[in-house]
Design a protein around this motif. Structure first.
Motif, short mmCIF file in Angstrom:
data_model
loop_
_atom_site.label_atom_id
_atom_site.label_comp_id
_atom_site.label_asym_id
_atom_site.label_seq_id
_atom_site.Cartn_x
_atom_site.Cartn_y
_atom_site.Cartn_z
N THR A 44 -27.89 -11.67 4.00
CA THR A 44 -26.65 -11.14 4.68
C THR A 44 -26.10 -10.05 4.53
OG1 THR A 44 -25.99 -13.56 3.48
CG2 THR A 44 -24.00 -12.13 4.44
N LEU A 45 -25.32 -9.57 5.71
CA LEU A 45 -24.85 -8.43 5.85
C LEU A 45 -23.32 -8.28 5.42
CD1 LEU A 45 -25.51 -5.57 6.69
CD2 LEU A 45 -24.49 -5.88 8.87
N ILE A 46 -22.72 -7.81 4.44
CA ILE A 46 -21.47 -7.74 3.80
C ILE A 46 -20.85 -6.64 3.81
CG2 ILE A 46 -22.29 -9.88 2.76
CD1 ILE A 46 -22.09 -8.10 0.02
N PHE A 47 -19.38 -6.27 3.36
CA PHE A 47 -18.87 -5.30 2.87
C PHE A 47 -17.93 -5.88 1.94
CE2 PHE A 47 -16.61 -6.62 6.80
CZ PHE A 47 -15.11 -6.68 6.22
N SER A 85 -24.42 -13.76 8.15
CA SER A 85 -25.60 -14.18 7.49
C SER A 85 -26.81 -14.22 8.51
CB SER A 85 -25.42 -15.69 7.12
OG SER A 85 -24.42 -15.53 6.02
N LEU A 86 -27.86 -13.18 8.32
CA LEU A 86 -29.06 -13.16 8.89
C LEU A 86 -29.72 -14.48 9.04
CD1 LEU A 86 -29.87 -9.34 8.33
CD2 LEU A 86 -28.16 -10.38 9.87
N PHE A 87 -29.80 -14.96 7.84
CA PHE A 87 -30.30 -16.35 7.70
C PHE A 87 -29.35 -17.09 6.74
CE2 PHE A 87 -33.36 -14.91 5.03
CZ PHE A 87 -33.44 -15.50 4.15
N THR A 88 -28.89 -18.29 6.77
CA THR A 88 -28.00 -18.89 5.99
C THR A 88 -28.63 -19.31 4.65
OG1 THR A 88 -26.68 -19.95 7.73
CG2 THR A 88 -26.58 -20.86 5.70
N ALA A 89 -28.19 -19.34 3.45
CA ALA A 89 -29.03 -19.68 2.12
C ALA A 89 -29.51 -21.06 2.22
CB ALA A 89 -28.01 -19.52 1.11
N ASP A 163 -26.29 -18.63 11.89
CA ASP A 163 -25.00 -19.36 12.33
C ASP A 163 -25.50 -21.03 12.07
OD1 ASP A 163 -23.51 -17.39 12.97
OD2 ASP A 163 -24.05 -17.41 15.06
N LYS A 164 -26.03 -21.16 10.88
CA LYS A 164 -26.21 -22.65 10.49
C LYS A 164 -25.16 -23.46 10.15
CE LYS A 164 -30.88 -23.28 10.72
NZ LYS A 164 -31.64 -24.10 11.66
N ARG A 165 -24.09 -22.85 9.71
CA ARG A 165 -22.90 -23.68 9.33
C ARG A 165 -22.03 -23.61 10.55
NH1 ARG A 165 -20.45 -21.75 4.10
NH2 ARG A 165 -21.01 -19.67 4.70
N TYR A 166 -21.68 -22.32 11.03
CA TYR A 166 -20.60 -22.17 11.95
C TYR A 166 -20.77 -20.83 12.71
CZ TYR A 166 -18.24 -20.28 8.31
OH TYR A 166 -17.57 -19.59 7.20
N THR A 167 -20.38 -20.58 13.59
CA THR A 167 -20.18 -19.17 14.40
C THR A 167 -19.24 -18.40 13.82
OG1 THR A 167 -21.30 -20.05 16.35
CG2 THR A 167 -20.17 -17.83 16.58
N LEU A 168 -19.48 -17.28 13.03
CA LEU A 168 -18.45 -16.74 12.23
C LEU A 168 -17.85 -15.82 13.20
CD1 LEU A 168 -17.16 -16.15 9.55
CD2 LEU A 168 -18.79 -14.43 9.45
N THR A 169 -16.38 -16.06 13.37
CA THR A 169 -15.47 -15.05 14.14
C THR A 169 -14.27 -14.41 13.57
OG1 THR A 169 -14.07 -16.69 14.91
CG2 THR A 169 -16.10 -16.25 16.42
#
Length: 233
Positions: A44-47, A85-89, A163-169
């Motif tokens: 995941t890319l986070i801040f 999430s570049l790939f979901t956990a 975006d396995k769970r939902y598309t984050l916006t």
């Protein structure tokens, strides 16, 4: 992305979950109390917010913790905001981790020239599984970055877990998850409602982290793979 779109997302979450929480009708996370059983890992890319923002959030959480001491509260080490999430956990993650260099190359290519942006933290929203602090970016930079990452991952055949769970916006931060039945559901709902539009502050996002992570970004399972400093274009 304009605040009104993001507000619609937060309001939708609230409208579909708040009344259920006030009745104690919640989704309890099955892994939080048994972390040894949770083999899910992601990339995941986070801040992360600055220390003063973390302190403000955690001080607020203490007022909830008095009522609901059994729940899972995020702390200084795992408060974060997700870029993507570049790939979901997932439990079977090794194939993706074997391609870490390819993921890193994508991130480097996309963030080159991305400028810092500001985030305003105001208010709360809920799902039946969690409590979240609402964030409002000052520009479209965050979602433009997300869309560019999605496109680049697809082009590089790295979109299997995207975006396995939902598309984050939106730009929220999960700060508490339900891990046990509620002791005081009505009182909890009253505190959440009273603080629905509480101010938590603003901060500039200048550094992103690429992390391997578990579902909760717990410190022991979230090594930093790379840091990227955003600079004015």
């Amino acid at each position: 992305m304009p605040d009104d779109h993001i507000q619609t997302v937060y309001d939708m979450l609230w409208d579909t979950s708040f009344e259920a929480i006030s009745r104690g009708d919640i989704d309890i996370d099955p892994y939080i109390t048994n972390p040894g059983l949770d083999r899910r890992r992601g990339l995941t890319l986070i801040f992360r917010p600055p220390e003063e923002i973390k302190t403000t959030v955690i001080d607020f959480l203490k007022s909830i913790q008095v009522l609901e001491p059994d729940q899972y509260y995020y702390g200084q080490s795992n408060l974060h905001f997700t870029v993507l999430s570049l790939f979901t956990a997932i439990p079977d993650y090794q194939e993706q981790y074997n391609q870490l260099d390819r993921y890193r190359k994508v991130v480097v290519e996309v963030i080159d020239g991305v400028s810092p942006f500001s985030l305003h933290l105001r208010g709360l929203t809920v799902s039946r599984g969690a409590l979240m602090v609402c964030g409002y970016p000052d520009s479209d930079t965050l979602n433009n970055l997300r869309n560019a990452l999605r496109q680049k991952l697809i082009q590089n055949n790295l979109a299997q877990g995207l975006d396995k769970r939902y598309t984050l916006t939106a730009a929220h931060s999960t700060v508490m998850r339900f891990s046990h039945p509620l002791r005081n559901p009505f009182e909890l709902s009253q505190i959440i409602q009273t603080n629905r539009y509480r101010e938590f502050g603003r901060f500039d996002v200048k550094c992103l982290q690429l992390v391997k992570n578990d579902w909760y970004m717990s410190q022991q399972h979230t090594p930093i793979m790379a840091e990227y400093y955003l600079r004015q274009a």
